[in-house]
Design an enzyme around this catalytic site. Structure first.
Site, PDB file in Angstrom:
ATOM      1  N   ARG A  70     108.393  83.203 157.559  1.00 45.64           N
ATOM      2  CA  ARG A  70     108.302  83.807 156.916  1.00 45.64           C
ATOM      3  C   ARG A  70     107.819  85.473 157.303  1.00 45.64           C
ATOM      4  NH1 ARG A  70     103.634  83.221 154.952  1.00 45.64           N
ATOM      5  NH2 ARG A  70     103.292  81.702 156.055  1.00 45.64           N
ATOM      6  N   LYS A 207     106.730  80.021 147.724  1.00 45.32           N
ATOM      7  CA  LYS A 207     105.173  80.553 148.314  1.00 45.32           C
ATOM      8  C   LYS A 207     105.160  82.003 147.049  1.00 45.32           C
ATOM      9  CE  LYS A 207     104.667  78.574 151.743  1.00 45.32           C
ATOM     10  NZ  LYS A 207     103.397  77.218 151.484  1.00 45.32           N
ATOM     11  N   HIS A 227      96.713  76.440 147.180  1.00 48.09           N
ATOM     12  CA  HIS A 227      97.769  76.195 148.250  1.00 48.09           C
ATOM     13  C   HIS A 227      97.367  74.602 149.318  1.00 48.09           C
ATOM     14  CE1 HIS A 227      99.200  77.147 153.001  1.00 48.09           C
ATOM     15  NE2 HIS A 227     100.138  76.826 152.381  1.00 48.09           N
ATOM     16  N   SER A 249      97.749  77.206 158.673  1.00 51.27           N
ATOM     17  CA  SER A 249      99.097  75.976 159.313  1.00 51.27           C
ATOM     18  C   SER A 249      98.365  75.065 160.706  1.00 51.27           C
ATOM     19  CB  SER A 249     100.576  77.355 159.808  1.00 51.27           C
ATOM     20  OG  SER A 249      99.661  78.111 160.064  1.00 51.27           O
ATOM     21  N   ALA A 250      99.436  74.344 160.927  1.00 43.78           N
ATOM     22  CA  ALA A 250      99.205  73.430 162.216  1.00 43.78           C
ATOM     23  C   ALA A 250      98.012  72.654 162.090  1.00 43.78           C
ATOM     24  CB  ALA A 250      99.191  75.251 163.565  1.00 43.78           C
ATOM     25  N   CYS A 251      97.922  72.501 160.675  1.00 42.15           N
ATOM     26  CA  CYS A 251      96.177  71.353 160.194  1.00 42.15           C
ATOM     27  C   CYS A 251      97.078  70.078 160.392  1.00 42.15           C
ATOM     28  CB  CYS A 251      95.578  71.930 159.667  1.00 42.15           C
ATOM     29  SG  CYS A 251      94.248  73.328 160.608  1.00 42.15           S
ATOM     30  N   ASN A 255     100.732  65.828 157.464  1.00 31.60           N
ATOM     31  CA  ASN A 255     100.265  64.598 157.946  1.00 31.60           C
ATOM     32  C   ASN A 255      99.109  63.809 156.869  1.00 31.60           C
ATOM     33  OD1 ASN A 255     102.448  64.586 159.754  1.00 31.60           O
ATOM     34  ND2 ASN A 255     100.632  65.592 161.163  1.00 31.60           N
ATOM     35  N   ALA A 366     111.156  75.172 162.898  1.00 37.81           N
ATOM     36  CA  ALA A 366     112.289  74.079 162.040  1.00 37.81           C
ATOM     37  C   ALA A 366     112.106  73.556 160.898  1.00 37.81           C
ATOM     38  CB  ALA A 366     113.294  73.035 163.651  1.00 37.81           C
ATOM     39  N   ARG A 367     112.899  72.967 160.116  1.00 36.39           N
ATOM     40  CA  ARG A 367     112.351  72.795 158.953  1.00 36.39           C
ATOM     41  C   ARG A 367     112.906  71.400 158.462  1.00 36.39           C
ATOM     42  NH1 ARG A 367     107.635  75.176 156.349  1.00 36.39           N
ATOM     43  NH2 ARG A 367     106.802  76.354 157.910  1.00 36.39           N
ATOM     44  N   ARG A 398      91.356  74.801 161.957  1.00 34.36           N
ATOM     45  CA  ARG A 398      91.005  73.850 163.397  1.00 34.36           C
ATOM     46  C   ARG A 398      90.389  74.478 163.750  1.00 34.36           C
ATOM     47  NH1 ARG A 398      95.057  72.073 167.230  1.00 34.36           N
ATOM     48  NH2 ARG A 398      96.780  71.884 165.363  1.00 34.36           N
ATOM     49  N   GLY A 492      95.968  58.512 161.127  1.00 33.85           N
ATOM     50  CA  GLY A 492      95.034  57.610 160.258  1.00 33.85           C
ATOM     51  C   GLY A 492      93.436  57.497 159.659  1.00 33.85           C
ATOM     52  N   ASP A 493      92.378  57.430 160.947  1.00 27.38           N
ATOM     53  CA  ASP A 493      90.784  57.365 160.869  1.00 27.38           C
ATOM     54  C   ASP A 493      90.926  58.585 159.885  1.00 27.38           C
ATOM     55  OD1 ASP A 493      91.310  55.159 162.318  1.00 27.38           O
ATOM     56  OD2 ASP A 493      91.676  56.549 164.578  1.00 27.38           O
ATOM     57  N   ASN A 494      91.570  59.323 159.508  1.00 28.91           N
ATOM     58  CA  ASN A 494      91.130  60.532 158.755  1.00 28.91           C
ATOM     59  C   ASN A 494      90.237  59.677 157.616  1.00 28.91           C
ATOM     60  OD1 ASN A 494      91.207  62.274 160.378  1.00 28.91           O
ATOM     61  ND2 ASN A 494      92.927  63.066 159.645  1.00 28.91           N
TER      62      ASN A 494
HETATM   63  O1  TSX Z   1      97.824  66.170 161.330  1.00 27.19           O
HETATM   64  C1  TSX Z   1      96.751  66.074 161.870  1.00 27.19           C
HETATM   65  N1  TSX Z   1      95.844  65.657 161.456  1.00 27.19           N
HETATM   66  C2  TSX Z   1      95.855  64.844 160.061  1.00 27.19           C
HETATM   67  C3  TSX Z   1      96.595  63.863 160.132  1.00 27.19           C
HETATM   68  C4  TSX Z   1      96.561  63.272 158.826  1.00 27.19           C
HETATM   69  N2  TSX Z   1      96.740  66.220 164.098  1.00 27.19           N
HETATM   70  C5  TSX Z   1      98.371  66.944 163.778  1.00 27.19           C
HETATM   71  C6  TSX Z   1      97.933  68.009 163.616  1.00 27.19           C
HETATM   72  C7  TSX Z   1      99.155  69.359 164.156  1.00 27.19           C
HETATM   73  C8  TSX Z   1     100.330  69.998 163.418  1.00 27.19           C
HETATM   74  C9  TSX Z   1      96.208  65.605 163.800  1.00 27.19           C
HETATM   75  N3  TSX Z   1      95.312  66.697 165.657  1.00 27.19           N
HETATM   76  C10 TSX Z   1      94.473  65.532 163.580  1.00 27.19           C
HETATM   77  C11 TSX Z   1      94.889  64.712 162.459  1.00 27.19           C
HETATM   78  O2  TSX Z   1      93.894  64.624 162.428  1.00 27.19           O
HETATM   79  N4  TSX Z   1      94.070  66.128 165.113  1.00 27.19           N
HETATM   80  C12 TSX Z   1      94.331  65.938 166.253  1.00 27.19           C
HETATM   81  C13 TSX Z   1      93.993  66.282 167.311  1.00 27.19           C
HETATM   82  C14 TSX Z   1      94.730  65.348 168.336  1.00 27.19           C
HETATM   83  C15 TSX Z   1      95.347  64.864 169.382  1.00 27.19           C
HETATM   84  C16 TSX Z   1      95.519  63.903 169.952  1.00 27.19           C
HETATM   85  C17 TSX Z   1      94.784  62.930 170.019  1.00 27.19           C
HETATM   86  C18 TSX Z   1      93.288  62.567 168.956  1.00 27.19           C
HETATM   87  C19 TSX Z   1      92.993  63.906 167.769  1.00 27.19           C
HETATM   88  N5  TSX Z   1      94.573  61.532 170.828  1.00 27.19           N
HETATM   89  C20 TSX Z   1      96.050  61.088 171.010  1.00 27.19           C
HETATM   90  O3  TSX Z   1      96.504  61.726 171.513  1.00 27.19           O
HETATM   91  C21 TSX Z   1      96.419  59.867 171.478  1.00 27.19           C
HETATM   92 MN    MN Z   2     102.227  75.935 152.861  1.00 25.16          MN
END
Ligand code: TSX
Ligand code: MN
Length: 582
Positions: A70, A207, A227, A249-251, A255, A366-367, A398, A492-494
């Site tokens: 964009r 968008k 958003h 972005s990038a959070c 996922n 890339a998408r 972040r 997953g732990d979230n």
């Molecule tokens: O997507 C992410 N989430 C949400 C998931 C449901 N990411 C990737 C962000 C880039 C787009 C994350 N990165 C998350 C997260 O909750 N947390 C982190 C930071 C992180 C990265 C690696 C590890 C732990 C935390 N652990 C190991 O690599 C072993």
């Molecule tokens: Mn978006």
């Protein structure tokens, strides 16, 4: 073919007279139409086939190397009154905007086919949905719109019934960055985009319509265009709570939308359902709750970083019927990107033999484009015309320092302050300095189609006696320790944090009042199987009073930067925060 709606025919005729295409094709959304388009794109090299054994019906598109993202500096909101666009948008008068764009569109489709794409944002029979028509000279746009929206005959029928629609005009043009603009005319429900074939600039339903134009419409009509992802959390008793969440972005928004719970949760019967990964339209229902739909029908996700570890559901959905843009390929012609696995790619995103000296194999932006239905966690409720009731709204960013893992707003107005003041540290994926905190209110900085001060006022207006609004939370998955390591396992732990939120909504989970909001004690969160150091517990579940005093002052300055238009109620929330910190 033409339409039974004179307003639509007239507009198509006007556009054809201006752009002078060789042919006009009205899209019906059928499989036959798609097959013919794909064949045409294969013949001219717009789409390249990928390995049909491992990835049936998957395609690679390589964009122009200077047309990969964009372009905020070339994106305008054109309103009669400049204050309506606000300091958060680039502004031009509608007269100047039209003049500038129409000069670019003059004759630009000569020798090309002009496609008329009727589409519906949201379930085709939902009162929350809104329709549009995109006119484009790009078959790649048609193929993507088919996956991302409800496109074709049913949408056209609804448009003819309702008589109104958002008008989007797009041409790829010469792909000259100096002749590239994306302009919005919210007062006319019109979008004009020239000179880019890239997703957010060219797929006008996403968008441009579903956020910038829709946010304007939503303010006029009493709803919210946000958003946000939408995810359903089903507990072992079979109850599902829906959560909407906004992240810059990038959070890892996609996922989170497709999260897979830890083993112990899955064994106990918890399930996660994906309703949407990017955009959420919500409106108060007769019961006072906010009811939400995902206006999109597909995912246009960032490929790099998507893996069996970060997002198995996304990966599973990408095995067939997907379009990949600017990814690399392996020696057996499978799509590949950084973070996918340990293989070495053969060809990079520009079609060159892969050489690490040229940078990453896949473009960082890339998408993939894929129908949402292919995701294993896809929710049937995404097709429900009523939408889903939202129990919690989550804002996040972040933040390596200061901001704890999770806190809850005391009330709606406090939650609006939390959303208005949220920010994130830049990553290498964005251009510019890395690690700098940027405010991105409600993750809408590039997408709010009007003045942020009015937008916050609109958010505040939902509070009232009849309202049964969701609780508002803030999360930070990215807190780091003094050694620079992430303190929270994330991914997953979230789920543990989401469970606490739902517990709060039900009045069952413990929280402690602090100056910044309500925090869980480490005991209130299920941390079975998570090893946290003393430093992690202190930083994830504590409030650094001195650090927050500075943050509160910075939030005050940020609000003031919008001048008189900023609602007093938000200033009052900021003062309350500053005073509580002492
Ligand atoms: O997507 C992410 N989430 C949400 C998931 C449901 N990411 C990737 C962000 C880039 C787009 C994350 N990165 C998350 C997260 O909750 N947390 C982190 C930071 C992180 C990265 C690696 C590890 C732990 C935390 N652990 C190991 O690599 C072993
Ligand atoms: Mn978006």
């Amino acid at each position: 073919m033409t339409s039974r709606l004179p307003a639509l025919n007239d507009w198509v005729d006007q556009v054809a007279a201006l752009t002078r295409p060789a042919a006009i094709h009205w899209c019906d959304g059928s499989d036959e139409e798609n097959q013919a388009l794909v064949a045409r794109m294969q013949a001219d090299g717009t789409l390249l086939p990928l390995n049909a054994d491992t990835h049936p019906n998957c395609w690679l598109h390589r964009s122009h190397p200077e047309d990969v993202a964009r372009v905020e500096h070339l994106t305008f909101v054109c309103t009669e009154d400049r204050d309506d666009a606000g300091p958060n948008n680039h502004w031009m008068s509608p007269a100047d905007g039209h003049a500038q764009m129409d000069e670019l569109f003059e004759g630009c489709m000569e020798g090309r086919t002009m496609y008329v794409i009727p589409y519906c944002m949201g379930p085709i029979d939902s009162p929350l949905s809104r329709c549009g028509v995109e006119i484009t000279d790009s078959p790649y746009v048609v193929a993507n719109m088919r996956l991302m929206t409800r496109m074709g005959a049913l949408a056209l029928a609804r448009i003819e019934r309702e008589g109104s629609f958002v008008k989007g005009l797009h041409s790829t043009g010469e792909l000259d960055p100096k002749r590239r603009f994306i302009m919005h005319f919210p007062e006319e429900l019109t979008i004009k985009s020239y000179g880019s074939g890239y997703g957010g600039n060219a797929l006008l339903g996403k968008k441009c319509h579903a956020l910038r134009i829709a946010s304007w419409q939503a303010r006029e009509e009493g709803w919210l265009a946000e958003h946000m992802l939408i995810v359903g959390i089903e507990n072992p008793q079979g109850q599902t709570h829906y959560i909407a969440a906004a992240f810059p972005s990038a959070c890892g928004k996609t996922n989170l939308a497709m999260l897979i719970p830890p083993d112990a949760y899955r064994e106990a019967g918890w399930k996660v359902w994906t309703v949407g990964d990017d955009i959420c339209w919500m409106r108060p229902g007769p019961d006072g709750r906010l009811w939400a739909i995902n206006p999109e029908a597909g995912f246009f996700g960032v490929a790099p970083g998507t893996s069996e570890q970060s997002n198995p559901n996304a990966l599973a959905s990408l095995q067939s019927n997907a379009i990949f843009t600017n990814v690399a390929v392996t020696d057996d012609n499978q799509p590949w990107w950084e973070g996918l696995d340990k293989r070495t790619p053969a060809i990079d995103w520009q079609g060159r033999a892969f050489d690490p000296a040229n940078g990453p194999a896949a473009h960082p932006n890339a998408r993939f484009t894929v129908s949402a239905r292919q995701t294993p966690s896809w929710s049937e409720k995404a097709e429900d015309p009523q939408g889903v009731p939202i129990s919690a709204i989550v804002f996040g960013g972040r933040r390596a320092s200061l901001v704890p893992l999770v806190f809850e707003a005391r009330d709606w107005a406090h939650g609006v302050l939390i959303g208005a003041s949220m920010g994130s540290e830049t990553t290498a994926a964005a251009t510019g300095a890395v690690g700098v905190m940027r405010r991105d209110p409600m993750a809408m900085k590039p997408f709010c189609g009007y003045n942020f001060a009015d937008y916050f006022g609109h958010w505040l207006s939902f509070d009232g006696d009849e309202a049964k609004l969701p609780k508002i939370f803030h999360v930070n998955w990215f807190r780091k320790g003094d050694g620079g390591d992430f303190l929270w396992p994330g991914f997953g732990d979230n789920m543990r944090v989401l469970e606490w939120m739902i517990g709060r909504v039900k009045g069952e989970a413990e929280g402690v009042d602090t100056p910044i909001g309500i925090l869980p004690t480490p005991e209130a969160l299920n941390l079975d199987g998570v090893d946290l150091t003393g430093e992690a517990r202190e930083k994830l579940f504590g409030v650094d009073t001195d650090g927050w005093k500075a943050e509160a002052a910075s939030i005050g300055e940020y609000l003031s930067s919008y001048g008189e238009a900023m609602p007093d109620a938000l200033h009052a929330q900021q003062r309350r925060l500053a005073e509580a910190l002492g």
